[in-house]
Design an enzyme around this catalytic site. Structure first.
Site, short mmCIF file in Angstrom:
data_model
loop_
_atom_site.label_atom_id
_atom_site.label_comp_id
_atom_site.label_asym_id
_atom_site.label_seq_id
_atom_site.Cartn_x
_atom_site.Cartn_y
_atom_site.Cartn_z
N ASP A 128 -68.97 -9.35 11.28
CA ASP A 128 -69.44 -7.96 11.37
C ASP A 128 -70.41 -7.85 12.55
O ASP A 128 -71.24 -8.72 12.77
CB ASP A 128 -70.11 -7.54 10.06
CG ASP A 128 -70.28 -6.04 9.96
OD1 ASP A 128 -69.62 -5.42 9.10
OD2 ASP A 128 -71.10 -5.48 10.73
N HIS A 165 -61.02 -3.07 4.70
CA HIS A 165 -61.74 -4.29 5.06
C HIS A 165 -62.54 -4.75 3.86
O HIS A 165 -63.11 -3.94 3.13
CB HIS A 165 -62.66 -4.08 6.26
CG HIS A 165 -63.53 -2.86 6.18
ND1 HIS A 165 -63.02 -1.59 6.36
CD2 HIS A 165 -64.85 -2.72 5.91
CE1 HIS A 165 -64.00 -0.71 6.23
NE2 HIS A 165 -65.12 -1.36 5.94
P1 AMP Z 1 -67.79 0.24 5.95
O1 AMP Z 1 -69.06 1.05 5.86
O2 AMP Z 1 -67.48 -0.49 4.67
O3 AMP Z 1 -66.63 1.04 6.48
O4 AMP Z 1 -68.11 -0.92 6.98
C1 AMP Z 1 -67.73 -0.91 8.32
C2 AMP Z 1 -68.33 -2.14 8.95
O5 AMP Z 1 -67.69 -2.34 10.21
C3 AMP Z 1 -69.84 -2.05 9.22
O6 AMP Z 1 -70.48 -3.12 8.53
C4 AMP Z 1 -69.94 -2.21 10.74
O7 AMP Z 1 -71.08 -2.93 11.14
C5 AMP Z 1 -68.64 -2.92 11.08
N1 AMP Z 1 -68.16 -2.72 12.43
C6 AMP Z 1 -67.99 -1.54 13.09
N2 AMP Z 1 -67.51 -1.76 14.32
C7 AMP Z 1 -67.34 -3.11 14.44
C8 AMP Z 1 -66.86 -3.97 15.48
N3 AMP Z 1 -66.45 -3.49 16.67
N4 AMP Z 1 -66.83 -5.30 15.26
C9 AMP Z 1 -67.23 -5.81 14.06
N5 AMP Z 1 -67.69 -5.05 13.05
C10 AMP Z 1 -67.75 -3.72 13.24
#
Ligand code: AMP
Length: 127
Positions: A35, A110
């Site tokens: 993440d 995810h």
């Molecule tokens: P959610 O709130 O469950 O949809 O979590 C989305 C997650 O994606 C968050 O923890 C973000 O930090 C992560 N995230 C967003 N963009 C990226 C990226 N480019 N690479 C890795 N993680 C990401």
């Protein structure tokens, strides 16, 4: 109502190689990567390669091969990171936010794998 998948979401772009990620594991149907804003010493996201919006979309529409691959990919990630209780690790928490009340930000399924410290109770009580 069928799910509408947005092919421009950030994880779709990672899967197409348009955005870099720090890969932890790749399988035929799944990808795991760190993440970008870790909330624990271990914070890895596991995603299916297929276009599924959330867990119920995936569970109902994905093939058996995809579901087995994804479920095992999560376990393989935990083992690779040394946090699987069955292998002497201290444990982990899985979170799969789905829909608005869960605060899901990225509309591609995810599973968050969180570990590396005592994580406390599951939810902070509100109200
Ligand atoms: P959610 O709130 O469950 O949809 O979590 C989305 C997650 O994606 C968050 O923890 C973000 O930090 C992560 N995230 C967003 N963009 C990226 C990226 N480019 N690479 C890795 N993680 C990401």
């Amino acid at each position: 109502m069928p799910y509408a998948y947005d092919p421009q979401n950030v994880f779709a772009r990672i899967l197409r190689g348009e955005i870099p990620c720090k890969t932890v594991l790749e399988t035929e149907h799944s990808l795991a990567f760190h993440d970008i804003a870790a909330q624990a010493p271990v914070h890895v996201l596991v995603i299916p390669r297929g276009p599924y919006v959330n867990h119920d979309h995936f569970a109902l529409d994905a093939s058996a091969d995809e579901i087995v691959d994804f479920t095992r990919a999560v376990a393989k990630v935990c083992a690779a990171l040394g946090v699987s209780p069955g292998e002497g690790g201290a444990g982990y928490r899985l979170i799969a936010n789905s829909g608005p009340d869960s605060h899901q930000e990225v509309p591609h399924l995810h599973v968050h794998v969180l570990a590396g410290r005592a994580l406390g109770r599951m939810l902070t009580p509100v109200g």
